[in-house]
Write a protein that holds these residues in place. Structure first.
Motif, PDB file in Angstrom:
ATOM      1  N   LYS A 153       7.096  76.823 -34.632  1.00 42.34           N
ATOM      2  CA  LYS A 153       6.980  77.177 -36.038  1.00 42.34           C
ATOM      3  C   LYS A 153       8.062  76.462 -36.823  1.00 42.34           C
ATOM      4  O   LYS A 153       9.251  76.555 -36.504  1.00 42.34           O
ATOM      5  N   ARG A 154       7.618  75.724 -37.827  1.00 44.07           N
ATOM      6  CA  ARG A 154       8.554  75.018 -38.712  1.00 44.07           C
ATOM      7  C   ARG A 154       8.365  75.508 -40.142  1.00 44.07           C
ATOM      8  O   ARG A 154       7.243  75.769 -40.564  1.00 44.07           O
ATOM      9  N   PHE A 155       9.471  75.622 -40.857  1.00 46.19           N
ATOM     10  CA  PHE A 155       9.441  75.846 -42.303  1.00 46.19           C
ATOM     11  C   PHE A 155      10.021  74.585 -42.914  1.00 46.19           C
ATOM     12  O   PHE A 155      11.236  74.396 -42.920  1.00 46.19           O
ATOM     13  N   GLY A 156       9.145  73.705 -43.370  1.00 49.09           N
ATOM     14  CA  GLY A 156       9.616  72.391 -43.841  1.00 49.09           C
ATOM     15  C   GLY A 156      10.229  71.632 -42.681  1.00 49.09           C
ATOM     16  O   GLY A 156       9.608  71.447 -41.629  1.00 49.09           O
ATOM     17  N   GLU A 157      11.480  71.221 -42.860  1.00 44.32           N
ATOM     18  CA  GLU A 157      12.170  70.459 -41.807  1.00 44.32           C
ATOM     19  C   GLU A 157      12.824  71.368 -40.765  1.00 44.32           C
ATOM     20  O   GLU A 157      13.277  70.896 -39.731  1.00 44.32           O
ATOM     21  N   ILE A 158      12.876  72.649 -41.057  1.00 47.15           N
ATOM     22  CA  ILE A 158      13.605  73.556 -40.162  1.00 47.15           C
ATOM     23  C   ILE A 158      12.673  74.062 -39.059  1.00 47.15           C
ATOM     24  O   ILE A 158      11.627  74.667 -39.325  1.00 47.15           O
ATOM     25  N   GLU A 159      13.080  73.806 -37.816  1.00 44.07           N
ATOM     26  CA  GLU A 159      12.301  74.248 -36.662  1.00 44.07           C
ATOM     27  C   GLU A 159      12.832  75.617 -36.218  1.00 44.07           C
ATOM     28  O   GLU A 159      13.933  75.739 -35.692  1.00 44.07           O
ATOM     29  N   VAL A 160      12.034  76.652 -36.455  1.00 44.82           N
ATOM     30  CA  VAL A 160      12.480  78.022 -36.183  1.00 44.82           C
ATOM     31  C   VAL A 160      12.108  78.447 -34.767  1.00 44.82           C
ATOM     32  O   VAL A 160      12.855  79.161 -34.111  1.00 44.82           O
ATOM     33  N   LEU A 161      10.945  78.022 -34.296  1.00 40.80           N
ATOM     34  CA  LEU A 161      10.518  78.289 -32.917  1.00 40.80           C
ATOM     35  C   LEU A 161      10.240  76.976 -32.219  1.00 40.80           C
ATOM     36  O   LEU A 161       9.546  76.116 -32.762  1.00 40.80           O
ATOM     37  N   LYS A 162      10.773  76.828 -31.007  1.00 40.81           N
ATOM     38  CA  LYS A 162      10.649  75.560 -30.272  1.00 40.81           C
ATOM     39  C   LYS A 162      10.072  75.819 -28.889  1.00 40.81           C
ATOM     40  O   LYS A 162      10.743  76.366 -28.027  1.00 40.81           O
ATOM     41  N   ASP A 163       8.823  75.481 -28.718  1.00 37.65           N
ATOM     42  CA  ASP A 163       8.201  75.470 -27.389  1.00 37.65           C
ATOM     43  C   ASP A 163       8.350  76.811 -26.650  1.00 37.65           C
ATOM     44  O   ASP A 163       8.865  76.875 -25.531  1.00 37.65           O
ATOM     45  N   ILE A 164       7.883  77.878 -27.303  1.00 41.35           N
ATOM     46  CA  ILE A 164       7.948  79.226 -26.695  1.00 41.35           C
ATOM     47  C   ILE A 164       6.706  79.459 -25.841  1.00 41.35           C
ATOM     48  O   ILE A 164       5.587  79.311 -26.330  1.00 41.35           O
ATOM     49  N   SER A 165       6.916  79.840 -24.600  1.00 40.90           N
ATOM     50  CA  SER A 165       5.802  80.214 -23.715  1.00 40.90           C
ATOM     51  C   SER A 165       6.141  81.526 -23.016  1.00 40.90           C
ATOM     52  O   SER A 165       7.218  81.645 -22.420  1.00 40.90           O
ATOM     53  N   LEU A 166       5.229  82.488 -23.117  1.00 42.94           N
ATOM     54  CA  LEU A 166       5.414  83.750 -22.382  1.00 42.94           C
ATOM     55  C   LEU A 166       4.091  84.501 -22.370  1.00 42.94           C
ATOM     56  O   LEU A 166       3.200  84.237 -23.170  1.00 42.94           O
ATOM     57  N   SER A 167       3.968  85.435 -21.425  1.00 44.37           N
ATOM     58  CA  SER A 167       2.759  86.248 -21.385  1.00 44.37           C
ATOM     59  C   SER A 167       3.137  87.723 -21.366  1.00 44.37           C
ATOM     60  O   SER A 167       4.223  88.094 -20.924  1.00 44.37           O
ATOM     61  N   VAL A 168       2.218  88.532 -21.875  1.00 37.53           N
ATOM     62  CA  VAL A 168       2.433  89.975 -21.972  1.00 37.53           C
ATOM     63  C   VAL A 168       1.268  90.653 -21.271  1.00 37.53           C
ATOM     64  O   VAL A 168       0.103  90.448 -21.642  1.00 37.53           O
ATOM     65  N   ASN A 169       1.566  91.455 -20.266  1.00 34.69           N
ATOM     66  CA  ASN A 169       0.523  92.146 -19.514  1.00 34.69           C
ATOM     67  C   ASN A 169       0.259  93.530 -20.094  1.00 34.69           C
ATOM     68  O   ASN A 169       1.119  94.111 -20.752  1.00 34.69           O
ATOM     69  N   LYS A 170      -0.930  94.029 -19.808  1.00 34.38           N
ATOM     70  CA  LYS A 170      -1.335  95.361 -20.295  1.00 34.38           C
ATOM     71  C   LYS A 170      -0.345  96.414 -19.804  1.00 34.38           C
ATOM     72  O   LYS A 170       0.031  96.437 -18.636  1.00 34.38           O
ATOM     73  N   GLY A 171       0.097  97.265 -20.742  1.00 35.08           N
ATOM     74  CA  GLY A 171       1.002  98.351 -20.382  1.00 35.08           C
ATOM     75  C   GLY A 171       2.466  97.965 -20.299  1.00 35.08           C
ATOM     76  O   GLY A 171       3.319  98.818 -20.053  1.00 35.08           O
ATOM     77  N   GLU A 172       2.766  96.690 -20.536  1.00 32.81           N
ATOM     78  CA  GLU A 172       4.159  96.240 -20.465  1.00 32.81           C
ATOM     79  C   GLU A 172       4.903  96.555 -21.759  1.00 32.81           C
ATOM     80  O   GLU A 172       4.343  96.449 -22.846  1.00 32.81           O
ATOM     81  N   VAL A 173       6.166  96.922 -21.622  1.00 37.09           N
ATOM     82  CA  VAL A 173       7.044  97.103 -22.778  1.00 37.09           C
ATOM     83  C   VAL A 173       8.092  96.004 -22.709  1.00 37.09           C
ATOM     84  O   VAL A 173       8.871  95.931 -21.756  1.00 37.09           O
ATOM     85  N   ILE A 174       8.082  95.138 -23.713  1.00 29.11           N
ATOM     86  CA  ILE A 174       8.994  93.992 -23.738  1.00 29.11           C
ATOM     87  C   ILE A 174       9.907  94.118 -24.946  1.00 29.11           C
ATOM     88  O   ILE A 174       9.434  94.282 -26.074  1.00 29.11           O
ATOM     89  N   SER A 175      11.201  94.078 -24.707  1.00 26.79           N
ATOM     90  CA  SER A 175      12.169  94.049 -25.812  1.00 26.79           C
ATOM     91  C   SER A 175      12.650  92.624 -26.001  1.00 26.79           C
ATOM     92  O   SER A 175      12.951  91.931 -25.025  1.00 26.79           O
TER      93      SER A 175
END
Length: 244
Positions: free
Chosen positions: A11-33
Motif C-alpha cells: 500500500k502506497r500513499f503517493g510516494e510513501i510506501e506504508v505496506l511492503k510485501d506483507i504475506s500472512l494467513s488467518v485460519n478459522k477460529g484464530e485470534v491474532i494480535s
C-alpha cells in the motif's frame, strides 16, 4: 483452509510506501494480535483487509476468493469481515438498538423484528441491554465501544477486525471492552486485533504479529514473541514498551 490469505500486499500513499510485501494467513477460529509502534502500518493493513483502503499491490483472498475482483459486493463482504473502530463510528442520531439494527436491515435484508431480536441478543452479550434506548452522547466511551461490538456481531461476521479498540478510552474503561473481546475469543470467533494492550496480546492471542516500517518482522506464538523473540527489532520494541 485459511479464511483470509494475504500475499505480497503493498500500500502506497503517493510516494510513501506504508505496506511492503506483507504475506500472512488467518485460519478459522484464530485470534491474532498485531503489535508495533505507531506508524508501522498495522491499521493500514486492517483497512486494506476491509477494503476501506484499496491495496496498491498483492492479493487478499477471503475463503479462497479474491476480494478485489470486479463484481465483489463490498457491503456484503464487510458484513462477513466486520470492523470495530477506534472511534466507535456509531450513528449519533440513533439509539444503541437502532445502531445494531440498521446494517442488518439494509445489507442483510432482515425484517425489522428479526433484526431487533438479534440486536437485543448481542447487546445483552456485551452487557448493554439496559441501554438499548440510549443515544451515543448518553454513553461512556467503554459503553459506546461495546455497542459497536454488538453492532458488528449482529451482522454474523466470519471474521472480526479490531482497530485499536481501546485506545480512545479512559484507562478504567479499557478493562470492560477487553473482557468482552476475551469472551468472543473464547467463543471461537476469528479475530485480528491491532492493539497496544500487551496483556491481551500475550494472554488471549493464538498468534502475535510484530510489524515495523510496513513489514511483518515476526509472526509467532505469544510465548515466543514475549519471552524469546528472534528478531532484534522485536526485542527493542518490547524492551522500550515495557520500560515505559
Amino acid at each position: 483452509m485459511a479464511v483470509i490469505e494475504i500475499s505480497h500486499l503493498e500500500k502506497r500513499f503517493g510516494e510513501i510506501e506504508v505496506l511492503k510485501d506483507i504475506s500472512l494467513s488467518v485460519n478459522k477460529g484464530e485470534v491474532i494480535s498485531v503489535i508495533g509502534a505507531s506508524g508501522s502500518g498495522k491499521s493500514t493493513m486492517l483497512r486494506c483487509i476491509n477494503l476501506l483502503e484499496k491495496p496498491s499491490g498483492g492479493k487478499i483472498l477471503f475463503n479462497g476468493k479474491d476480494i478485489m475482483e470486479k463484481g465483489m459486493n463490498i457491503s456484503e463482504y464487510r458484513a462477513k469481515v466486520g470492523m470495530v473502530f477506534q472511534q466507535f463510528n456509531l450513528f449519533e442520531n440513533m439509539t444503541a438498538l437502532q445502531n445494531c439494527v440498521v446494517g442488518q436491515v439494509k445489507v442483510l435484508h432482515r425484517k425489522k423484528d428479526e433484526a431487533e431480536e438479534i440486536a437485543r441478543e448481542n447487546l445483552a452479550r456485551v452487557g448493554m441491554l439496559q441501554y438499548i434506548n440510549a443515544k451515543p452522547r448518553q454513553l461512556s466511551g467503554g459503553q459506546k465501544q461495546r455497542v459497536a461490538i454488538a453492532r458488528t456481531l449482529s451482522m454474523n461476521p466470519e471474521v472480526m477486525l479490531f482497530d485499536e479498540p481501546t485506545s480512545a478510552l479512559d484507562p478504567e474503561m479499557v478493562g470492560e471492552v477487553l473482557a468482552v473481546m476475551k469472551t468472543l475469543a473464547e467463543s471461537g470467533y476469528t479475530m485480528i486485533v491491532v492493539t497496544h494492550e500487551m496483556g491481551f496480546a500475550r494472554d488471549v492471542s493464538d498468534r502475535v504479529i510484530f510489524m515495523d516500517k510496513g513489514v511483518v518482522v515476526e509472526d509467532d506464538s505469544p510465548k515466543v514473541i514475549f519471552q524469546n523473540p528472534k528478531m532484534e527489532r522485536t526485542k527493542e520494541f518490547l524492551a522500550r514498551y515495557f520500560a515505559s
